[in-house]
Design an enzyme around this catalytic site. Structure first.
Site, PDB file in Angstrom:
ATOM      1  N   ARG A 117       5.411   1.090  -8.797  1.00  0.00           N
ATOM      2  CA  ARG A 117       4.433   1.845  -8.034  1.00  0.00           C
ATOM      3  C   ARG A 117       4.751   1.884  -6.543  1.00  0.00           C
ATOM      4  O   ARG A 117       4.351   2.809  -5.838  1.00  0.00           O
ATOM      5  CB  ARG A 117       3.042   1.222  -8.246  1.00  0.00           C
ATOM      6  CG  ARG A 117       1.962   1.961  -7.516  1.00  0.00           C
ATOM      7  CD  ARG A 117       0.604   1.582  -8.058  1.00  0.00           C
ATOM      8  NE  ARG A 117      -0.431   2.182  -7.248  1.00  0.00           N
ATOM      9  CZ  ARG A 117      -1.704   2.257  -7.616  1.00  0.00           C
ATOM     10  NH1 ARG A 117      -2.079   1.783  -8.766  1.00  0.00           N
ATOM     11  NH2 ARG A 117      -2.591   2.814  -6.817  1.00  0.00           N
ATOM     12  N   HIS A 128       6.037   5.259   3.985  1.00  0.00           N
ATOM     13  CA  HIS A 128       4.786   4.626   4.422  1.00  0.00           C
ATOM     14  C   HIS A 128       5.002   3.392   5.295  1.00  0.00           C
ATOM     15  O   HIS A 128       4.135   3.046   6.084  1.00  0.00           O
ATOM     16  CB  HIS A 128       3.932   4.249   3.212  1.00  0.00           C
ATOM     17  CG  HIS A 128       3.234   5.421   2.590  1.00  0.00           C
ATOM     18  ND1 HIS A 128       3.907   6.526   2.123  1.00  0.00           N
ATOM     19  CD2 HIS A 128       1.920   5.676   2.369  1.00  0.00           C
ATOM     20  CE1 HIS A 128       3.040   7.390   1.621  1.00  0.00           C
ATOM     21  NE2 HIS A 128       1.822   6.906   1.759  1.00  0.00           N
ATOM     22  N   LYS A 179      -6.295   2.814  -5.856  1.00  0.00           N
ATOM     23  CA  LYS A 179      -6.166   1.949  -4.690  1.00  0.00           C
ATOM     24  C   LYS A 179      -7.277   2.280  -3.706  1.00  0.00           C
ATOM     25  O   LYS A 179      -7.390   3.407  -3.230  1.00  0.00           O
ATOM     26  CB  LYS A 179      -4.799   2.132  -4.019  1.00  0.00           C
ATOM     27  CG  LYS A 179      -3.684   1.432  -4.773  1.00  0.00           C
ATOM     28  CD  LYS A 179      -2.316   1.748  -4.235  1.00  0.00           C
ATOM     29  CE  LYS A 179      -2.029   1.063  -2.926  1.00  0.00           C
ATOM     30  NZ  LYS A 179      -0.585   1.218  -2.569  1.00  0.00           N
ATOM     31  N   HIS A 186       3.011   3.577   8.475  1.00  0.00           N
ATOM     32  CA  HIS A 186       1.922   2.656   8.827  1.00  0.00           C
ATOM     33  C   HIS A 186       2.132   2.068  10.214  1.00  0.00           C
ATOM     34  O   HIS A 186       1.175   1.851  10.961  1.00  0.00           O
ATOM     35  CB  HIS A 186       1.824   1.522   7.803  1.00  0.00           C
ATOM     36  CG  HIS A 186       1.219   1.937   6.504  1.00  0.00           C
ATOM     37  ND1 HIS A 186       1.226   1.128   5.395  1.00  0.00           N
ATOM     38  CD2 HIS A 186       0.573   3.075   6.142  1.00  0.00           C
ATOM     39  CE1 HIS A 186       0.616   1.743   4.397  1.00  0.00           C
ATOM     40  NE2 HIS A 186       0.215   2.939   4.825  1.00  0.00           N
ATOM     41  N   ARG A 203     -20.797  -6.214  -7.896  1.00  0.00           N
ATOM     42  CA  ARG A 203     -19.514  -6.520  -8.552  1.00  0.00           C
ATOM     43  C   ARG A 203     -18.979  -5.357  -9.387  1.00  0.00           C
ATOM     44  O   ARG A 203     -18.173  -5.582 -10.304  1.00  0.00           O
ATOM     45  CB  ARG A 203     -19.617  -7.789  -9.398  1.00  0.00           C
ATOM     46  CG  ARG A 203     -19.981  -9.036  -8.603  1.00  0.00           C
ATOM     47  CD  ARG A 203     -19.666 -10.309  -9.366  1.00  0.00           C
ATOM     48  NE  ARG A 203     -20.189 -11.472  -8.659  1.00  0.00           N
ATOM     49  CZ  ARG A 203     -21.399 -12.000  -8.853  1.00  0.00           C
ATOM     50  NH1 ARG A 203     -22.210 -11.462  -9.739  1.00  0.00           N
ATOM     51  NH2 ARG A 203     -21.779 -13.042  -8.163  1.00  0.00           N
ATOM     52  N   GLU A 208       2.467  14.454   1.601  1.00  0.00           N
ATOM     53  CA  GLU A 208       2.450  13.671   0.356  1.00  0.00           C
ATOM     54  C   GLU A 208       2.951  14.506  -0.823  1.00  0.00           C
ATOM     55  O   GLU A 208       3.547  13.964  -1.750  1.00  0.00           O
ATOM     56  CB  GLU A 208       1.045  13.121   0.077  1.00  0.00           C
ATOM     57  CG  GLU A 208       0.539  12.137   1.126  1.00  0.00           C
ATOM     58  CD  GLU A 208       1.012  10.676   0.919  1.00  0.00           C
ATOM     59  OE1 GLU A 208       1.733  10.406  -0.057  1.00  0.00           O
ATOM     60  OE2 GLU A 208       0.660   9.830   1.753  1.00  0.00           O
ATOM     61  N   LYS A 263       2.273  11.026  -9.899  1.00  0.00           N
ATOM     62  CA  LYS A 263       1.614   9.788  -9.497  1.00  0.00           C
ATOM     63  C   LYS A 263       0.969   9.096 -10.698  1.00  0.00           C
ATOM     64  O   LYS A 263       1.044   7.872 -10.836  1.00  0.00           O
ATOM     65  CB  LYS A 263       0.567  10.054  -8.416  1.00  0.00           C
ATOM     66  CG  LYS A 263      -0.100   8.767  -7.956  1.00  0.00           C
ATOM     67  CD  LYS A 263      -0.679   8.813  -6.575  1.00  0.00           C
ATOM     68  CE  LYS A 263      -1.133   7.408  -6.186  1.00  0.00           C
ATOM     69  NZ  LYS A 263      -1.814   7.371  -4.892  1.00  0.00           N
ATOM     70  N   HIS A 314      -2.835  10.257   8.715  1.00  0.00           N
ATOM     71  CA  HIS A 314      -2.005   9.467   7.804  1.00  0.00           C
ATOM     72  C   HIS A 314      -0.820  10.297   7.294  1.00  0.00           C
ATOM     73  O   HIS A 314       0.333   9.844   7.301  1.00  0.00           O
ATOM     74  CB  HIS A 314      -2.859   8.975   6.631  1.00  0.00           C
ATOM     75  CG  HIS A 314      -2.078   8.257   5.574  1.00  0.00           C
ATOM     76  ND1 HIS A 314      -1.450   7.058   5.802  1.00  0.00           N
ATOM     77  CD2 HIS A 314      -1.794   8.581   4.279  1.00  0.00           C
ATOM     78  CE1 HIS A 314      -0.825   6.664   4.692  1.00  0.00           C
ATOM     79  NE2 HIS A 314      -1.026   7.575   3.754  1.00  0.00           N
ATOM     80  N   ASN A 347       5.223   4.624  -1.917  1.00  0.00           N
ATOM     81  CA  ASN A 347       5.091   4.352  -0.486  1.00  0.00           C
ATOM     82  C   ASN A 347       6.298   4.838   0.315  1.00  0.00           C
ATOM     83  O   ASN A 347       6.492   4.402   1.452  1.00  0.00           O
ATOM     84  CB  ASN A 347       4.867   2.852  -0.261  1.00  0.00           C
ATOM     85  CG  ASN A 347       3.479   2.426  -0.699  1.00  0.00           C
ATOM     86  OD1 ASN A 347       2.516   3.165  -0.557  1.00  0.00           O
ATOM     87  ND2 ASN A 347       3.391   1.239  -1.270  1.00  0.00           N
ATOM     88  N   GLU A 405       0.731  -2.367  -8.823  1.00  0.00           N
ATOM     89  CA  GLU A 405       1.768  -2.302  -7.801  1.00  0.00           C
ATOM     90  C   GLU A 405       2.664  -3.532  -7.773  1.00  0.00           C
ATOM     91  O   GLU A 405       2.948  -4.096  -6.717  1.00  0.00           O
ATOM     92  CB  GLU A 405       1.121  -2.112  -6.410  1.00  0.00           C
ATOM     93  CG  GLU A 405       2.105  -1.559  -5.394  1.00  0.00           C
ATOM     94  CD  GLU A 405       1.405  -1.058  -4.138  1.00  0.00           C
ATOM     95  OE1 GLU A 405       0.333  -1.541  -3.814  1.00  0.00           O
ATOM     96  OE2 GLU A 405       1.976  -0.164  -3.511  1.00  0.00           O
TER      97      GLU A 405
END
Lengths: 369, 369
Positions: A248, A255, A150, A259, A128, A192, A234, A272, A252, A244
């Site tokens: 935030r 993206h 993330k 994606h 955990r 990026e 960032k 990516h 993206n 997010e």
């Protein structure tokens, strides 16, 4: 305009209350003792890396960590986005439990974005939650995936669908590790870097355009400035929206289209960053078609991406497939696809778009199906 | 001493800042509209249940949720601790992604501790976090695993090794669902109820001893008090130590020995509560051998566990195997096994113990190997 920034170690603080941490950027950091002092104490440190980066840098990191931890283990995973999955994640758990690692064990993610995402997610779940340190060795992971917490793995039905928000305790960006980066991955990282201009800093876009030759030549001072400014932007965005919920999402930019490209071709076909570069051209075009930006902006994004060595024409998936793939993307809420659009240079927002406009964008920037 | 508490709906607040939530305890809650009002809005609600509980209660929950969500889906998992694993967890992700569930989807965990743990962990990871509601249908999950946000799956090398701290947005304990609980599972739940006496509330232990016949007969008023008081104690402990850095560990009284039993026999052989009951007898004995408690206390714990229908003699794993299994337990830090011991009735603490004493405890309370 050229950079005057030197490549001495610089620090970008990420302010997230009791989850705050520093990003250190510079040359020679892998072997520098001060990179590894002041981290959480533990009986075991575990380097998680892959079969490409491990042979290049794991022994050096291990030697540096040996001074701080009684036991240093290395887990080497297969390399590539195709292995950012549940089965490979279980290899990390198998390694940790097989070596009886306790809940104070510190993980070190040595590699690119895939290693960072998988190690971070493994750290968030192992017993955990155990501490982890990011040691990103690609430009993309230095400017993007190592910042902000993330973490995720892919699912056959979508990218980054299973994950957690989990912060590292430190990020060490050794610019020297970029010397061994393949040119295609350097370009992917630059996608990026470029992104931060349109969404947050018009002057930074000017700087990137002026310094692209130096960046492509891996000039350390230029890279240091690019990494530092990207991380600063960032960090500012993440600091105001860790989970997010709103702001935030502007990170993206490109993206949603990107994606769909990655998922439609199968992960690992395009990098990516390549998909994001191409996706930024489409998102810029969508911003124009929504009446937010002039045509010159679309051309500017396309040219800077091309100069950075990025693909700017999407693969021939067909518009229906693109739309279906974007529908399942996690930025979909209540059925409507939402896009990051630029409303003025240096400013972005989320909004929906009529399907007809999205189809126009796809027709203009993808190979015919 | 007998209870005067009625079985009308009672609420136990769990105070964790912006992750606070309420536990509602009563009869008829499954069908009551107010149980499901004021939850996060979403286009889809997903009931996660198992092949035992689903046929009994899923249709009723679904009918109640239909009034609040446009779409209500059910994912039915195989039943049992043996399925609290990575492969079964992936069935949840497959179901969510196959139905294009977005990041606002609300999950409802309808079942016992295994369903609660798996649904909570799935909720924490799905798109990096969606809300979930616990609807525990076993006594054990009502008094223990539904409270406090510990979620996890097992690994072949250890129990609850992969997980997250993730809070539900609400817990609905419908005492009527306990009517269908097999007697063995009722006893297992009583183990965790009994636990709260020695660690936190001497008077509650008196009350349990006096009301054990009513509890075994599933008297609703007695069950309501037992669930409420257990949740109050756990909520108070968790509220002061959400991430188990110190105090919260006292909730693991009996669990270090208990986990070794479960792991050594293979998960699913003994119920978790059965292992904890037997483990409490051993932990009580260890407290005595450390000079903290009198022999009468050990006898008292053993008798109340026996009266609750719990096993009080550990299986014949052999002391070496017990020790090895406890070594890998996550409460091990830096190699030393730490136990929850009772230092006076109603008060517990963590401490290490000489291996010889632990071997004496094992010899006294386990079948010979």
């Amino acid at each position: 305009m050229t950079t005057t920034t030197s490549a001495v170690t610089q620090t970008v603080p990420v302010s997230l209350g009791d989850r705050s941490y520093d990003i250190r950027i510079g040359s020679g950091l892998l072997d520098a003792d001060e990179s590894w002092t002041g981290l959480p104490k533990a009986s075991t440190a575990v380097i998680v890396t892959n079969t490409t980066v491990g042979p290049l840098y794991a022994a050096r990191l291990r030697a540096a960590l040996d001074k701080h931890y009684p036991r240093v283990l290395t887990i080497e995973l297969p390399d590539g986005e195709a292995f950012k999955d549940s089965a490979t994640l279980n290899l990390v758990y198998d390694g940790l439990l097989g070596a009886a690692c306790d809940r104070k064990t510190v993980l070190f993610a040595l590699g690119g974005g895939v290693i960072g995402d998988m190690t971070g997610f493994a750290a968030s779940c192992y017993m955990r939650g155990v501490p982890f340190v990011q040691v990103p060795t690609t430009l993309l992971s230095q400017v993007d995936s190592s910042v902000g917490g993330k973490t995720a793995i892919n699912h056959p039905l979508g990218k980054n669908m299973i994950g957690a928000f989990y912060q590292p305790v430190r990020v060490i960006c050794d610019l020297d590790t970029l010397d061994t980066l393949p040119p295609r991955e350097l370009s992917a990282g630059l996608a990026e870097v470029i992104k931060y201009g349109p969404i947050a800093d018009a002057e930074f876009l000017d700087w990137i355009e002026a310094n692209l030759p130096a960046l492509m030549a891996r000039d350390k001072a230029a890279l240091a400035h690019a990494v530092k400014r990207s991380c600063e932007i960032k960090a500012a965005v993440v600091g105001s929206d860790e989970r997010e919920s709103g702001l935030r999402a502007i990170l993206n930019f490109g993206h949603t289209f990107g994606h769909a490209i990655e998922s439609g071709l199968g992960y690992g076909e395009w990098l990516h960053g390549e998909a994001v570069g191409c996706g930024m051209v489409m998102a810029a075009d969508l911003s124009m078609r929504l009446g937010l930006m002039p045509a010159e902006f679309v051309a500017r994004v396309k040219v800077v991406c091309e100069r950075a060595g990025l693909p700017v024409v999407g693969p021939a998936l067909g518009a229906d497939r693109y739309l279906a793939l974007m529908q399942v993307d996690k930025k979909t809420e209540g059925g409507e696809i939402r896009f990051v659009v630029i409303d003025r240079l240096g400013s972005a927002r989320m909004q929906g778009a009529p399907e007809a406009l999205v189809r126009d964008v796809l027709a203009a920037h993808c190979q015919p199906a």
